[in-house]
Structure formats: C-alpha cells, structure tokens
Design an enzyme around this catalytic site. Sequence first.
Site, PDB file in Angstrom:
ATOM      1  CE  LYS A 112      -0.798 -15.890  36.181  1.00 32.47           C
ATOM      2  NZ  LYS A 112      -0.571 -14.547  35.596  1.00 32.47           N
TER       3      LYS A 112
HETATM    4  C1  LIG Z   1      -1.597 -13.478  35.596  1.00 35.81           C
HETATM    5  C2  LIG Z   1      -1.144 -12.109  35.224  1.00 35.81           C
HETATM    6  C3  LIG Z   1      -1.952 -10.963  35.423  1.00 35.81           C
HETATM    7  C4  LIG Z   1      -3.362 -11.046  35.978  1.00 35.81           C
HETATM    8  O1  LIG Z   1      -3.397 -11.349  37.349  1.00 35.81           O
HETATM    9  P1  LIG Z   1      -4.747 -11.866  38.028  1.00 35.81           P
HETATM   10  O2  LIG Z   1      -4.385 -12.280  39.400  1.00 35.81           O
HETATM   11  O3  LIG Z   1      -5.212 -13.016  37.185  1.00 35.81           O
HETATM   12  O4  LIG Z   1      -5.713 -10.723  38.019  1.00 35.81           O
HETATM   13  C5  LIG Z   1      -1.438  -9.727  35.068  1.00 35.81           C
HETATM   14  N1  LIG Z   1      -0.205  -9.608  34.520  1.00 35.81           N
HETATM   15  C6  LIG Z   1       0.590 -10.686  34.305  1.00 35.81           C
HETATM   16  C7  LIG Z   1       1.913 -10.472  33.671  1.00 35.81           C
HETATM   17  C8  LIG Z   1       0.161 -11.958  34.655  1.00 35.81           C
HETATM   18  O5  LIG Z   1       0.969 -13.024  34.427  1.00 35.81           O
END
Ligand SMILES: *Cc1c(COP(=O)(O)O)cnc(C)c1O
Length: 498
Positions: A112
């Site tokens: 993120k």
């Molecule tokens: C948010 C997240 C995901 C999922 O990603 P999306 O864009 O919501 O599909 C997968 N792995 C981690 C570690 C995350 O923080």
Amino acid sequence: MLYTSTRDNTIRVTSSQAIAQGISSDGGLFVPMQLPQLTLQQLQELCALDYIGRAKAILPLFLTDFAPERLAACVDMAYGSNFAHADTAPLVQLDEQQSVLELWHGPTLAFKDMALQLLPHLLTAAAQKTAPDKQIVILVATSGDTGKAALEGFRDVENTKILVFYPHEGVSDMQKLQMVTQEGQNVGVCAVSGNFDDAQTGVKQIFTDPAVGERLAANNMQFSSANSINWGRLVPQIIYYVSAYCDMLNARSVRLGDKVNFVVPTGNFGNILAGYYAKCMGLPVGKLICASNANCVLTEFIETGVYNRKRDFFTTISPSMDILISSNLERLLYAMSGDDAAQVNAWMASLQQTGQYTVSPALREQLADTFAAGYVNDAETRAQIAHTHEKYGYVSDPHTAVAFAVYGDYVNETGDTTPSVIVSTASPYKFPASVLQALQPQAEISADPFEQLQMLQRVTKTSCPVQLTALREKKVRFSGVCTKDSMRAEVFSLLGLA
Ligand SMILES: *Cc1c(COP(=O)(O)O)cnc(C)c1O
C-alpha cells in the site's frame, strides 16, 4: 484526458477533480474515458530509466491536467528517499520461469506504500486547483495495514490532517504499536471500542453528517478520502507493472513483445486491476492470475461469472485479503461491458439487494481470456512458505505465499511456461508468527512480537527492517479509546475544533 463514472457515463471530470472528490456523486467510481497507449518502442525507452524516471513518464499520461513539473516533484517526494531499496520495487529472479516483484520496501513494509506515499502529494496538488487554501482532512477506519500506510503517507504533508480509527481489539500488537507511536504534526490516532465494522460505520456517519461538514467548512477544512477506490491510489500501481516488464527485459528474461504473466494476491481488486489497465495500454501481459485465500469469492466469480457475497467469512493468516466485497471490481465490469453504466448499476443494485449478480456469457468469456484464478487455505499457505524457502531460500509473507501456491496449481493445470511475475505485497517481518509457524512447525514461538522478529532473523538468516525493531524504543503518542458515539467529538478534538 477526462474521467467519467462507472454508474453515469455522462459525467465528465478532470483527473484532479477525480482525485480530490474520491468517489462520484452517483456512487460510481471514476475511470479514464480512454486509456493511453504504450508502444513497444516507448517500453524499450523506459528500460533505460530507474523507477522514479518510469513513474515520471507514465503518470502524466493519465494526470493530464497536472503540470508535469508538479507531478515530477510529487514522484520525488514519494519515492525519492522513503524506500529502503535503491530500485524502489525490485524484481528478484528465482528461476527461468518465476520472478518476484517486491512491493514492500516502503516505510510500512506493505504494497500500500506504493500508492499511499504518492497519493497525499497528488491530493494536495489536486485540491490546490479545485479548492485552493482549504485544508484537507482525511478520515480512515482501518483493520490494520491501511491505517499505518496512510499515516506515513500524509505525515507532515502541508495543508493536510489525517485521523485514523482502529478497532480496539481488532488489530495485531505490532499493527497497534505502529499506529500509536506515529510521528508527525498533522496526525491523530484513536482506538474505537468494538470491531472494524463499528469503526467503519462511525467514520461513514461522520463523513456524511452535514453538521460536521459545515463545521469543517467554517474552519476552512474539507474531508477527502484515501481509500482504495480513489483513482489517485490506482494510478501509481500501473507504474510497477510496466516497470517490472522493463526489468524482465533488462534481465533478458523476455524479449521485447514477449508476454509475461502476473500473479496477484487479491482482496479489494485494486492491485490486479492496475495490471489489467497496464495490459489494456499495450503492455505484453499473458494471464493475470487472481490469487485468493479461503474467502474465494473472486475465484468463483472468474470461473463461473457469478459474484456471490452470501457466504461464510473466514479469518485467515493473510488478513489483508479477508474481503467479501471487492470494490474495485466495479471498474473491471465497466470496462468489460463496453462502458455500460446502466448494466453496472443493475449489477451493483442486485449485489446490494440480493447479495449477488451474474454477468453475461460474453463477459464471462472475456474474463476467462484475461484472467485465471485460484485459492488456497491456511495450511496450504504455510506449506508453500516452507516449500519456497526450501527450494529457493526465499522467505515470503503469507499473502505472497498464497500467490505462489495458486501459481503452482495454475502451472500444474495448464502447463503454461510463460515467464511469470509473482507480485509480493508484504515483508515476511510483518507477519513473523505465521511465517515462523510455517518454517518451524515444531518450535515454540514467543507471544512477544519483538522476540518473534529476533527468531525470524535467526531462522532465515535475513535481517529485520529497522522500522519494526525501532518501534520498541518509540514513545506511545496516542493511547485514547473512544466509543462509536464519541468518535465525532474525538474528530473535533483532534482537529482542534473542540
Ligand atoms: C491490501 C493488501 C492486499 C490486497 O490488495 P487489493 O488491492 O486490495 O487486492 C494483498 N496483500 C497485502 C499485504 C495487502 O496489504
């Protein structure tokens, strides 16, 4: 380039309006009216640049009403010194067929950061055009990772304030520590007694409360949103798909024009959707492989064309993928239905009223052409962590392990030997207990998170990112706990309006 809404395609907004507004007033998501195209020649040229250079080349294609110099400055602030790896998003080759794209070298050790380090700068640039001199207030309800990534992204960004609410009993010790020790002059954090839904409902109520809006306006402030449906969070993610392809070319793993598969651990469908947009721009992508945990609503959708959220919810060792409503799927439906906003409205109404919808056979066929999908349970995820470590000496977090395992199943079923990139979304040190249980099933594991970090270092002979070990020495700044009904007062107090 203009943007429209997935639920009303007579809407026209600029990219800065789309980012400042977050969501369209009809409840739809903003999407570009047409996607810019990348030629193979342009791809070749991007190979000579580093990640920052590639970002500066790609963002202006989408954010056409921002001055390119301003965008370049945003990119420098986001990726210049905040990432612990010189390549920002490095590609690690495991063998001839598999490479790993590591998206977790940012300040909070999860993917993120790739978007949330950039979004605050895009948002302030956008707000200066749409609502000059107003201070932006970001409210976040978090079940863990997003809150910390948003706090780090917005910390000390001029003309912004960020307030994060987390469920008092609903996040891990480490996640709580990361948030309550957050530094910065413009940040606030508060626990809410209750679960994630209580925090989320409270934030939504405050967000839409006209009295709160007026009070903010009187103080020259306005709310904005940093959640994953904001276009400003999606567009930075397109960059790393293009960048990974360039790195594959530079490593001579593929030749210009050869296809590459991407395997993506998926929750809200934001990450993999960026890969879809990159493919639509002309990036030579083979299959986009959607990997899920036991909450396999997307696997079923891609395989059958039926989206059904009426099912048991499982708490897994890959918590960021424990999701039953993948909001960003709406953008894919809009694109694959040929920009049919009326049809998207009908599907979303059906989802709300009956908990499910079914797409047409033609759309199902398109899904099958572009995507593959699979899911694994926690035991399979742990077995995969152990297997990847044994075979390659590579340590993966549980989310990334889900992708590895689903990819293994995919290759067994299809025999597809296309070079493939496993998209890695978190550092294994974010989930030390689960990774240790997988690597040393017989060993006793301490309940103390700092002991777990030490043990993971010993077992894997890798080093723990300093952001986590340093937490031990950090001062707790935010120890408040409020109730759902006192969140509003908490917001005023944190904003200095009490
Ligand atoms: C948010 C997240 C995901 C999922 O990603 P999306 O864009 O919501 O599909 C997968 N792995 C981690 C570690 C995350 O923080």
